[in-house]
Design an enzyme around this catalytic site. Structure first.
Site, PDB file in Angstrom:
ATOM      1  N   LYS A 168      16.598 -41.813  48.574  1.00  0.00           N
ATOM      2  CA  LYS A 168      16.561 -40.724  49.151  1.00  0.00           C
ATOM      3  C   LYS A 168      17.913 -40.510  49.638  1.00  0.00           C
ATOM      4  O   LYS A 168      18.496 -41.263  50.421  1.00  0.00           O
ATOM      5  CB  LYS A 168      15.457 -40.359  50.333  1.00  0.00           C
ATOM      6  N   GLU A 223      12.209 -48.537  63.026  1.00  0.00           N
ATOM      7  CA  GLU A 223      11.663 -48.555  61.816  1.00  0.00           C
ATOM      8  C   GLU A 223      10.739 -49.856  61.328  1.00  0.00           C
ATOM      9  O   GLU A 223       9.777 -49.996  60.478  1.00  0.00           O
ATOM     10  CB  GLU A 223      12.396 -48.173  60.838  1.00  0.00           C
ATOM     11  N   GLU A 242       7.514 -39.698  46.591  1.00  0.00           N
ATOM     12  CA  GLU A 242       6.511 -39.087  47.484  1.00  0.00           C
ATOM     13  C   GLU A 242       5.386 -38.390  47.263  1.00  0.00           C
ATOM     14  O   GLU A 242       5.008 -37.430  47.887  1.00  0.00           O
ATOM     15  CB  GLU A 242       7.312 -38.704  48.649  1.00  0.00           C
ATOM     16  N   ARG A 270       3.916 -43.077  49.109  1.00  0.00           N
ATOM     17  CA  ARG A 270       5.083 -43.279  50.059  1.00  0.00           C
ATOM     18  C   ARG A 270       5.029 -42.433  51.265  1.00  0.00           C
ATOM     19  O   ARG A 270       6.073 -42.624  52.086  1.00  0.00           O
ATOM     20  CB  ARG A 270       6.479 -42.627  49.175  1.00  0.00           C
ATOM     21  N   HIS A 330      10.389 -36.546  64.252  1.00  0.00           N
ATOM     22  CA  HIS A 330      11.394 -35.632  63.511  1.00  0.00           C
ATOM     23  C   HIS A 330      11.654 -34.459  64.390  1.00  0.00           C
ATOM     24  O   HIS A 330      12.714 -34.020  64.851  1.00  0.00           O
ATOM     25  CB  HIS A 330      11.437 -35.383  61.858  1.00  0.00           C
ATOM     26  N   HIS A 337      17.586 -41.764  66.407  1.00  0.00           N
ATOM     27  CA  HIS A 337      16.396 -41.559  65.434  1.00  0.00           C
ATOM     28  C   HIS A 337      15.365 -42.388  65.811  1.00  0.00           C
ATOM     29  O   HIS A 337      14.080 -41.850  65.802  1.00  0.00           O
ATOM     30  CB  HIS A 337      16.966 -41.751  63.870  1.00  0.00           C
TER      31      HIS A 337
END
Length: 352
Positions: free
Chosen positions: A137, A179, A224, A228, A239, A256
């Site tokens: 990505k 993450e 995705e 995904r 987000h 983040h």
């Protein structure tokens, strides 16, 4: 550590990575090499990296300002112009040396310059090592809306060198842990046990396993369309919170990982209310996040603007906001619909 085979490239580690990068330079015989950095990676990482690069080709440095606020099309324009002024051609190589902003933006710039030049990702933050640099990505933000402009494009190689982590402060290190927690909750709960004591982490083991998980998912669903989406656990609300704090003049910007950590607490609560995740396991998530990250106050007046930002989430379809929720650890459900009333409850749970 053993290299990881992705769809069209390898993720290599430390000495093997530099060996493979130098072999790539010989094999491809690039006309010129450009290294994209920000002010932090130029100062702290470039001096470590450049002695390990074996080439007689012309090397040019392109520097951008650090921070998510600079991950936009204006910055891309500056990099495209720099490449043009420095006579980059279609046989040039762009090396991204930095964190998530550098790898996301750099991959997008390379993939669109002259309809695409090769690029190599060398992530220097924990967040970019376990997430942004792998998976194909690329993209930038549109205003404060995360990753609205981009495309799927794979690097030639990804080079992971944990020595760059020594350049991070503790806040940035903890940002990347979020993450890894996500991978643990959705795919491999053993990771949670490995990260309970932040000061005694086997970080190289965590990085390797996290990349293995993401790569396994991406190989099955590169664009995705289904599986995904699980990588978005904590990201739907996270987000929106990250974007809101970025645009609010009276709020301190969140990393983040800090925003995603809040999102994971809220979405774990939603998983309990909508699916079968036990309250006990919700509290495991909340307690882990509360210990790992400084508490963030989300006021009642923040709810509506955060919910407005949710409307722009890339995973939405037919006007519906889609969440990834958990039946249990390692047992997820995609495309869950949630009411605003429950969203408010989840934020109040985080605040409690």
């Amino acid at each position: 550590m053993k290299s990881i085979k992705a769809a069209t490239y390898y993720v290599h580690f430390k000495h093997k990575g530099y060996k493979e990068l130098n072999s790539l330079l010989i094999k491809k015989d690039y006309s010129s090499i450009f290294i994209l950095v920000d002010d932090n990676s130029l100062e702290l990482c470039y001096p470590v990296f450049i002695p390990l690069l074996e080439t007689d080709k012309r090397i040019e440095i392109i520097e951008i300002e650090s921070g998510e606020i600079n991950k936009n099309l204006d910055t891309c324009g500056g990099v495209w112009n720099a490449l043009t002024e420095l006579s980059a051609d279609r046989n040039s190589l762009l090396i991204t040396l930095g964190g998530g902003v550098i790898t996301d933006l750099g991959g997008f710039v390379a993939s669109t310059y002259k309809r695409g030049i090769d690029f190599v990702n060398i992530p220097t933050t924990l967040l970019s090592m376990v997430d942004a640099s792998v998976g194909g990505k690329t993209g930038v933000d549109l205003g404060v809306l995360k990753n609205q402009i981009g495309l799927f494009a794979n690097p030639q190689i990804v080079l992971i060198d944990g020595n760059y982590l020594a350049t991070l402060n503790e806040r940035e290190s903890r940002s990347g842990i979020a993450e890894i927690i996500k991978y643990g909750l959705t795919y491999d709960v053993k990771l949670l046990d490995l990260i309970k004591n932040f000061n005694s982490l086997n970080i190289n083991e965590l990085i390797h396993r996290s990349i293995e998980i993401k790569n396994e998912i991406v190989l099955q669903d590169p664009k995705e369309n289904g599986l995904r989406k699980v990588l978005n656990f904590g990201h739907t609300l996270g987000h929106a919170i990250e974007s809101y704090f970025l645009e609010s003049k009276n709020k301190k910007n969140l990393t983040h990982g800090e925003a995603i950590a809040i999102g994971m607490v809220c979405e774990s609560y939603l998983s309990h209310k909508v699916l079968q995740l036990s309250k006990e396991k919700v509290m495991i998530v909340k307690n882990m996040i509360d210990v790992m990250y400084e508490k963030v106050v989300i006021d009642v007046s923040d709810y509506d603007p955060i919910f407005d930002l949710l409307k722009h989430d890339k995973k939405n379809s037919n006007g519906q906001v889609n969440f990834v929720l958990l039946n249990d650890f390692e047992d997820f459900k995609l495309d869950c619909k949630i009411s605003n009333e429950l969203l408010i409850e989840s934020i109040e749970f985080y605040n409690s």
